[in-house]
Write a protein that holds these residues in place. Structure first.
Motif, short mmCIF file in Angstrom:
data_model
loop_
_atom_site.label_atom_id
_atom_site.label_comp_id
_atom_site.label_asym_id
_atom_site.label_seq_id
_atom_site.Cartn_x
_atom_site.Cartn_y
_atom_site.Cartn_z
N ALA A 71 6.09 1.63 1.84
CA ALA A 71 5.46 2.08 0.60
C ALA A 71 6.08 1.37 -0.59
N ARG A 72 5.26 1.12 -1.60
CA ARG A 72 5.79 0.47 -2.80
C ARG A 72 6.63 1.45 -3.62
N ARG A 73 6.32 2.75 -3.46
CA ARG A 73 7.12 3.76 -4.13
C ARG A 73 6.87 5.11 -3.47
N TRP A 74 7.96 5.84 -3.20
CA TRP A 74 7.86 7.22 -2.73
C TRP A 74 7.94 8.18 -3.93
N PRO A 75 7.23 9.32 -3.92
CA PRO A 75 6.30 9.81 -2.91
C PRO A 75 5.02 8.97 -2.87
N VAL A 76 4.32 9.05 -1.76
CA VAL A 76 3.21 8.15 -1.46
C VAL A 76 1.89 8.92 -1.55
N ASP A 77 0.90 8.24 -2.07
CA ASP A 77 -0.46 8.77 -2.02
C ASP A 77 -0.98 8.57 -0.61
N ALA A 78 -0.95 9.63 0.19
CA ALA A 78 -1.31 9.51 1.60
C ALA A 78 -2.47 10.43 1.95
N ALA A 79 -3.44 10.51 1.04
CA ALA A 79 -4.58 11.40 1.28
C ALA A 79 -5.33 11.04 2.56
N HIS A 80 -5.36 9.74 2.89
CA HIS A 80 -6.09 9.31 4.08
C HIS A 80 -5.47 9.82 5.37
N ARG A 81 -4.21 10.30 5.31
CA ARG A 81 -3.54 10.76 6.52
C ARG A 81 -4.17 12.03 7.09
N ARG A 82 -4.88 12.77 6.29
CA ARG A 82 -5.52 13.97 6.85
C ARG A 82 -6.67 13.63 7.79
N ALA A 83 -7.13 12.35 7.74
CA ALA A 83 -8.17 11.89 8.65
C ALA A 83 -7.61 10.95 9.71
N SER A 84 -6.27 11.00 9.90
CA SER A 84 -5.61 10.03 10.78
C SER A 84 -4.86 10.75 11.89
N LEU A 85 -4.80 10.12 13.04
CA LEU A 85 -3.97 10.65 14.13
C LEU A 85 -2.50 10.68 13.73
N ALA A 86 -2.08 9.76 12.84
CA ALA A 86 -0.68 9.75 12.39
C ALA A 86 -0.33 11.01 11.62
N GLY A 87 -1.29 11.60 10.92
CA GLY A 87 -1.03 12.81 10.15
C GLY A 87 -1.29 14.09 10.92
N LEU A 88 -1.86 14.01 12.12
CA LEU A 88 -2.21 15.21 12.88
C LEU A 88 -1.03 16.09 13.24
#
Length: 785
Positions: free
Chosen positions: A286-303
């Motif tokens: 990531a370029r900076r934490w915290p990260v905009d990770a809204a797409h993770r709710r549609a990802s197996l990585a966020g499951l």
């Protein structure tokens, strides 16, 4: 000068210096090939290069008294060829870009590959001429010369590791060339070899120029570093050297990674920077934490985070899967062996965002972690898969059982894998997980596991207790919402497993059902090796089933070649090539040598030094493989093991008895037996040796291995001393030992993979039994004579 009866201190220093350069070259060449081309071919190239040692030994044996009569001049010639070979390597590696897989049908590619191999051959042949000549020159002093050879080799191993930790590999090669030319200059002027000394001074100037501005190694366009470097607007932010390999930090707006993301996600994915370790391992950051990770709710990585919204997360390793990014402010412990990645994350605010950064190996952290239990343990490094011959102790039955024990009662293991059809690694990982669950007391492992599949990724989830109805319902809802296939759920019907990303058959479901119900695996799966990975055979990424290789290529066509474990195949090729060349370069010239006198025979001398060469390298490499479990970083383990064995053997060589008696022979090999017994401790006391801090672990491991290394350094100089009266056979015997060491280096990983590390260690010990039997036969014949 020519008539010196014994080697002086400068001679011993010279032998140690060339030996150090030789060992450093072996280590540096592996890293150079891994970075520039393909590490699969590094072993083959080094094997062909190491044949230079044997070829040099044969050259010396055929040359008779000539090397002796030329004295220092011959040694300096070999030293100069070695140092010049380093510079030749740098030039060739900066100009030649390989696509080795094309060599089978492209003559130009084959020529380039042979050119690279020839460049690697030159310094090894030169070093063989220099080192082998001293044994021929002073046959009565083999004990001291061999000790200098081994001590120098140990120093070279440590020096190569130190150089790789601080400077680029090209600069490291140039630095070694500088040291060699400097040594040659001193010897030339001290010993009155003005021409050779002047040539070394000129070489020193060239090497210094190369060290100040080393040529950049060419990188194959198949490599990730090359592909990313061609993206529009790409910017290199930083380049760092280190033991795990060169780290290149790159930035481009087009760099976006979201493995396991649903095709139903229509919004943006944020840009990231990319750290390329070596030239192939890609780690988005990531370029900076915290990260905009809204797409993770549609990802197996966020499951896993959605299923377990509370409790601590443990992330083992790093890769494109990026669980730390998906954590979303949760308390996360990120364990990564490469501290440079953690430093970049720390500088970008990862610690402030709740991520605990731990520089450690995954296995040791599971054994010693003070926090926990965890709600989720994510094996992010599994997404990158691995090499067939690379040790991965965490993805074994013992490793997964240890991870299950670290979870909360309803916690989850998360193991991501790229999708292959037919499945290549999935059956083996599932078989390993099934056995680990059994070990942890699960009566019906299938009730503890869920598998979801996307277009290019699948995620295996496992819990210490059977999945609750709420978990099953949540998994079904997630799969329905984002159009993932549920490949396995407790109680799932087969027809429900192949709905969205349709395959010819629900093979992933069929594999899971077969494993959990004790049935034979589907026919397509039998193309691959699917036995569980055990601690004694920690190779979860080995998939090649030798007997099925023709069928695999026949049924899958050209695609089947990509499924082969090329490391194993090339290990076999290397073994065959070395055996053939050994016959041509060592055995065939025997007809030119004088008859050997009793108590020796040509075959018995060949057998003795073959047994020692094989036994030494097999034992050394098997111990190295096991120490990766305790040290995590392979280069660190290699530097420690090689330095311990070589320096210990050098000390043992200097203390070798010279008398040809049964008592001295018995003491030599009894010490080997005792050393082998101590070397079993790292194979037995796994948890006890995993617990201490790094400094104590290194101290304990060295203490356990040093007696063996000391003992293994004694049989070789003892036998050379017995050949002192037939000095022309000494370089030939030395060459045989070099050849068979290369052969053993190819055989050792094959033995460990196919019969286990413990059995490979026994095979190495058996070589010493054979050598003892041959030496005892010599003594019996000598007494009769």
């Amino acid at each position: 000068m020519v008539g010196r009866a014994t080697p002086g201190r400068l001679d011993l220093v010279a032998v140690a210096g060339v030996s150090a350069a030789l060992l450093a070259l072996e280590v540096l060449l592996l890293r150079l090939f891994e970075f520039s081309h393909w590490y699969h071919f590094a072993g083959l190239a080094i094997a062909l290069a190491l044949l230079g040692l044997g070829a040099a030994g044969t050259t010396l044996a055929l040359a008779g008294r000539y090397p002796f009569s030329r004295g220092d001049g011959w040694f300096l010639t070999g030293l100069g060829v070695t140092a010049a070979g380093f510079l030749l390597l740098l030039v060739v590696q900066s100009r030649v870009t390989l696509r080795p897989v094309f060599a089978g049908w492209d003559l130009g590619e084959l020529v380039r590959l042979l050119l690279v191999d020839l460049a690697a051959f030159v310094p090894f042949y030169g070093a063989g001429l220099a080192i082998g000549q001293v044994f021929l020159r002073w046959p009565e002093r083999t004990r001291g010369l061999y000790a200098a050879n081994l001590l120098g080799s140990g120093i070279g191993s440590l020096g190569a590791a130190l150089l790789l930790a601080t400077v680029p590999v090209a600069m490291a090669l140039a630095v070694v060339a500088v040291l060699l030319f400097a040594l040659g200059s001193v010897i030339g002027w001290v010993r009155g070899q003005r021409v050779a000394g002047t040539a070394c001074v000129l070489g020193l100037v060239l090497a210094l120029l190369a060290a100040v501005r080393p040529p950049e190694p060419a990188v194959s366009d198949f490599k990730a570093l090359s592909r990313i470097g061609e993206l529009p607007g790409v910017e290199t932010l930083a380049v760092h050297s280190g033991l795990p390999g060169r780290l290149t930090l790159l930035r481009a707006d087009s760099l976006r990674y979201a493995p396991g993301l649903s095709l139903g996600w229509t919004e943006s994915v944020p840009s990231v920077d990319v750290a390329v370790v070596g030239s192939d391992r890609v780690v988005p950051l990531a370029r900076r934490w915290p990260v905009d990770a809204a797409h993770r709710r549609a990802s197996l990585a966020g499951l896993p985070r959605q299923l377990r919204p509370h409790g601590r997360l443990l992330v083992l390793g790093s890769g494109a899967w990026q669980t730390p990014v998906a954590a979303g402010g949760r308390a996360v412990t990120w364990v990564e062996a490469d501290g440079r990645l953690l430093e970049i994350a720390r500088a970008r605010g990862a610690s402030e965002a709740g991520i605990t950064l731990v520089e450690d190996g995954a296995w040791r952290h599971l054994v010693t972690a003070p926090d926990g239990p965890y709600s989720v343990i994510a094996f992010d490094a599994a997404w990158e898969e691995g090499d067939a011959a690379a040790e991965d102790y965490v993805l074994t039955v013992a490793g997964l059982a240890l991870a299950l024990a670290r979870l909360e009662a309803d916690g989850l293991l998360a193991i991501p894998l790229p999708l292959d059809d037919p499945p290549r690694y999935y059956p083996r990982v599932m078989a390993t997980l099934e056995r680990a669950l059994h070990r942890q007391g699960a009566a019906a492992p299938g009730e503890h596991v869920a598998v979801l599949r996307g277009l290019q990724a699948l995620l295996i989830l496992a819990s210490p207790r059977p999945l609750a109805e709420a978990d099953i319902a949540a998994l079904r809802d997630f799969a329905e919402r984002w159009r993932f296939d549920v490949a396995w759920l407790p109680g799932q019907a087969r027809e429900q497993a192949n709905r969205y990303h349709r395959l010819d058959s629900p093979i992933f479901h069929d594999i899971a059902r077969a494993l959990f119900e004790g049935r034979p695996l589907p026919p397509a799966t039998r193309l691959f090796h699917a036995a569980p990975a055990e601690l004694d055979r920690p190779y979860p990424w080995r998939s090649l089933a030798w007997g099925e290789t023709p069928r695999l290529v026949r049924e899958l066509g050209g695609r089947g070649w990509s499924y082969l474990d090329w490391t194993l195949i090339l290990s076999v090729v290397t073994t065959v090539v070395v055996a053939v060349l050994a016959f041509l370069l060592v055995l065939v010239p025997l007809g030119r040598l004088p008859a050997i006198q009793r108590p020796f025979g040509r075959l018995s001398v060949a057998g003795y030094f073959t047994a020692l060469g094989l036994g030494y390298i097999v034992v050394e490499l098997v111990v190295f493989q096991r120490l990766i479990l305790y040290l995590g970083e392979p280069v660190l383990a290699a530097a420690l093991v090689f330095a311990t064995f070589l320096i210990g053997s050098g000390i043992g060589s200097a203390m070798t008895p010279t008398d040809a008696s049964r008592a001295s022979l018995g003491r030599i090999y009894l010490a080997v037996a005792v050393g082998l017994a101590l070397a079993l401790v790292p194979f037995l006391a796994v948890h006890a040796l995993s617990t201490p801090p790094l400094a104590w672990r290194i101290t304990l491991l060295v203490a356990l291995l040093l007696p063996l290394a000391w003992a293994m350094g004694r049989p070789f100089p003892w036998a050379l001393r017995q050949l002192a009266g037939q000095a022309r056979w000494i370089p030939w015997a030395w060459g045989i030992n070099g050849f068979t060491s290369v052969l053993g280096a190819s055989l050792a990983p094959l033995l460990s993979i196919h019969i286990g590390q413990s059995a490979a260690l026994v095979a190495g010990a058996a070589c010493y039994v054979a050598a003892f039997a041959i030496a005892r036969h010599w003594l019996v014949r000598s007494k009769r004579a």
